[in-house]
Design a protein around this motif. Structure first.
Motif, PDB file in Angstrom:
ATOM      1  N   LYS A   1      56.961 -18.327   5.950  1.00 30.08           N
ATOM      2  CA  LYS A   1      57.808 -17.448   6.741  1.00 30.08           C
ATOM      3  C   LYS A   1      57.675 -17.727   8.226  1.00 30.08           C
ATOM      4  CE  LYS A   1      58.994 -13.262   5.502  1.00 30.08           C
ATOM      5  NZ  LYS A   1      58.945 -11.826   5.156  1.00 30.08           N
ATOM      6  N   ASN A   2      56.534 -18.274   8.640  1.00 29.18           N
ATOM      7  CA  ASN A   2      56.365 -18.541  10.064  1.00 29.18           C
ATOM      8  C   ASN A   2      57.007 -19.845  10.496  1.00 29.18           C
ATOM      9  OD1 ASN A   2      55.018 -16.180  10.355  1.00 29.18           O
ATOM     10  ND2 ASN A   2      52.978 -17.075  10.292  1.00 29.18           N
TER      11      ASN A   2
ATOM     12  N   VAL B   1      61.548 -18.766  12.441  1.00 30.47           N
ATOM     13  CA  VAL B   1      61.606 -17.424  13.017  1.00 30.47           C
ATOM     14  C   VAL B   1      62.962 -17.271  13.671  1.00 30.47           C
ATOM     15  CG1 VAL B   1      60.582 -15.796  14.658  1.00 30.47           C
ATOM     16  CG2 VAL B   1      59.124 -17.481  13.511  1.00 30.47           C
TER      17      VAL B   1
ATOM     18  N   GLY C   1      65.144 -14.660  15.950  1.00 36.45           N
ATOM     19  CA  GLY C   1      65.018 -13.462  16.769  1.00 36.45           C
ATOM     20  C   GLY C   1      66.351 -12.955  17.260  1.00 36.45           C
TER      21      GLY C   1
ATOM     22  N   PHE D   1      61.891 -16.921   5.977  1.00 35.88           N
ATOM     23  CA  PHE D   1      61.905 -16.872   7.436  1.00 35.88           C
ATOM     24  C   PHE D   1      61.440 -15.511   7.900  1.00 35.88           C
ATOM     25  CE2 PHE D   1      65.678 -14.297   8.767  1.00 35.88           C
ATOM     26  CZ  PHE D   1      66.283 -14.082   7.531  1.00 35.88           C
ATOM     27  N   THR D   2      61.022 -15.464   9.151  1.00 37.77           N
ATOM     28  CA  THR D   2      60.693 -14.186   9.772  1.00 37.77           C
ATOM     29  C   THR D   2      61.930 -13.703  10.512  1.00 37.77           C
ATOM     30  OG1 THR D   2      58.378 -14.811  10.024  1.00 37.77           O
ATOM     31  CG2 THR D   2      59.187 -13.039  11.444  1.00 37.77           C
ATOM     32  N   ASP D   3      62.416 -12.529  10.110  1.00 39.61           N
ATOM     33  CA  ASP D   3      63.610 -11.934  10.718  1.00 39.61           C
ATOM     34  C   ASP D   3      63.111 -11.019  11.832  1.00 39.61           C
ATOM     35  OD1 ASP D   3      66.450 -10.085   9.255  1.00 39.61           O
ATOM     36  OD2 ASP D   3      66.245 -11.256  11.101  1.00 39.61           O
ATOM     37  N   LYS D   4      62.905 -11.607  13.020  1.00 31.99           N
ATOM     38  CA  LYS D   4      62.323 -10.849  14.141  1.00 31.99           C
ATOM     39  C   LYS D   4      63.409  -9.987  14.773  1.00 31.99           C
ATOM     40  CE  LYS D   4      59.630  -9.958  17.714  1.00 31.99           C
ATOM     41  NZ  LYS D   4      58.532  -8.995  17.599  1.00 31.99           N
TER      42      LYS D   4
ATOM     43  N   LYS E   1      62.599 -25.213  19.214  1.00 27.14           N
ATOM     44  CA  LYS E   1      63.118 -23.904  19.607  1.00 27.14           C
ATOM     45  C   LYS E   1      64.494 -24.049  20.237  1.00 27.14           C
ATOM     46  CE  LYS E   1      58.483 -22.272  20.565  1.00 27.14           C
ATOM     47  NZ  LYS E   1      57.552 -21.591  21.456  1.00 27.14           N
TER      48      LYS E   1
END
Lengths: 237, 237
Positions: free
Chosen positions: B8-9, B12, B14, B36-39, B77
């Motif tokens: 998951k990390n 990410v 955002g 995935f991380t849903d920030k 990124k």
């Protein structure tokens, strides 16, 4: 290779007779020496600013989403300036060499477009933007963008924005930055951002484009006739 | 496959805790079952509508052009919603089968984005509070867009927006049309455009995302709290 009419008719780029959002596409076509027809539409004079020259053809070109700019490439047709840019970029290997480079190319194009949109909003204001508004734009919008772009270019440390070969991002950045800098009467802003300045010079001096750029800057306005700023050619230093 | 923390990390994503410009990307991630991380960043309540949750992190994430949405893919990124969408589209083979299909995917995404921008223009301005203005928006802008799209689906006659397999265009179109239709109080506009209606149903019922769509509609407003319309959950019929 002589450009036959048949070659030129295969690829047609349609847009207003101005630079604006079509110019990056024209730069790519010239850079890749692609024969094409540069179809331009004139807006009538004020106060009506008639768009009839375009409107009379708009629904007769077989476009799925009739709009300017449009690209006709043989049997294929499309609209939307960024979609056209990335399509030609893919076709001519001008999208970087890895998925990450391609993503950077697109991020830069989207960022520059957002900056340009704010510039254009000012140009369309009744007075073409007051002195104070222009100054604010230069400092808060363009200045911030230059700072971020300068840092990215320094970090990338390549010959062009994303790699050692030009990408569509270089052409779009060149055109849109040049466009926004027409607010900078003192021509001072760019001096603070040497990496950005160097990139613009690289593009301007590409042998494939030097003459085209000189001619188009001298002859073609950045904005449409109804805009309060940039509707006629601006003399640059 | 269980989602370990490290999976998951890796990715990410955002954005604000709203659907906004993020939903197409979330749909693509869910469709491909990508951990995935849903920030999510939450805007504060009125009258301040504080953006502090985001602003306190904004400059510290290593983003070249700090903005929402952002995507981390390992060390890579990027920002800009369309650059992220096309990057993931490339990664997950959701960009069509050839150059022409890819161009159509992007053209559709750009067209849909224009609709979303117009929708934001209404919702975040005083017009958003006016039932008449919202109705006018639905009857003009949304209606014209749906007509063009309906004609497009009629012409190409494919199961999805481009070809017979999903592309990122499906997720973009679905999300933004779904959002725009929230302004249609009578919920009847889409009945006039049978091809579009069928398309929306197809996406809504994709097994990979149907549960996510229900959850998202129940939990995430389309707009931020500060919007004059759509900043709270709206129950759909």
């Amino acid at each position: 290779m002589a450009e036959s009419n048949a070659d030129k008719n295969k690829t047609v780029l349609g847009y207003w007779a101005i630079r604006a959002i079509a110019e990056p596409i024209r730069l790519i076509l010239h850079y890749t020496k692609t024969p094409f027809t540069n179809k331009t539409y004139e807006v009538g004079d004020g106060p009506q600013y008639s768009r009839d020259q375009w409107l009379s053809e708009k629904f007769k070109l077989g476009l799925d989403f009739p709009n300017l700019p449009y690209l006709i490439d043989g049997e294929f047709q499309m609209t939307q300036s960024r979609a056209i840019l990335y399509y030609l970029g893919r076709k001519h290997n001008l999208m970087g060499t890895t998925p990450q480079e391609e993503a950077l190319v697109m991020m830069l194009c989207e960022e520059a477009h957002d900056v340009r949109a704010k510039f254009r909003a000012l140009c369309n204001k009744p007075n073409g933007g007051s002195g104070a508004e222009k100054k604010e734009f230069l400092e808060t919008v363009l200045g911030v963008f230059f700072k971020q772009l300068d840092a990215l270019l320094s970090k990338q440390n390549r010959k062009f924005a994303v790699s050692d070969q030009p990408t569509v991002a270089d052409f779009l950045l060149y055109e849109y930055i040049d466009y926004c800098l027409s607010f900078d009467d003192e021509h001072k802003l760019l001096e603070q951002y040497p990496n950005v300045q160097r990139l613009l010079q690289q593009i301007q001096e590409l042998p494939e484009l030097k003459e085209y750029i000189a001619t188009t800057h001298a002859q073609v306005p950045i904005n449409i006739k109804s805009a309060k700023f940039g509707a006629t050619v601006i003399k640059q230093k | 496959m269980s989602k370990s923390s490290s999976d998951k990390n890796q990715i990410v994503f955002g954005y604000w805790a709203i659907r906004g410009l993020a939903e197409p990307v979330r749909l693509a991630l869910h469709y491909t079952k990508t951990p995935f991380t849903d920030k999510l960043y939450v805007q504060g309540e009125g009258p301040e509508y504080s953006r502090q949750e985001w602003l306190s992190e904004k400059q510290n994430l290593g983003l070249d052009f700090p903005n929402l949405p952002y995507l981390f893919d390992g060390d890579f990124k990027i920002t800009q919603s369309k650059a992220i969408l096309y990057y993931l589209g490339r990664k997950f083979s959701l960009m069509g089968k050839n150059l022409n299909e890819e161009a159509r995917v992007m053209m559709l995404c750009e067209e849909a984005h224009d609709l979303r921008s117009a929708l934001s223009g209404v919702c975040y301005s005083p017009k958003g509070e006016s039932k008449e203005e919202r109705k006018k928006f639905v009857e003009t802008t949304v209606s014209e867009y749906l007509q063009k799209l309906d004609n497009y689906f009629g012409k190409y006659n494919t199961k999805f927006a481009v070809g017979d397999a999903p592309t990122v265009a499906d997720f973009q179109l679905y999300s933004y049309i779904d959002s725009a239709l929230l302004l249609d109080d009578e919920q009847s506009l889409v009945d006039k455009y049978s091809n579009v209606k069928r398309f929306l149903k197809t996406i809504n019922e994709l097994p990979e995302i149907k549960d996510y769509i229900v959850k998202s509609h129940a939990q995430l407003p389309i707009n931020n709290k500060v919007a004059k319309f759509g900043g709270q959950i709206i129950q759909n019929k």
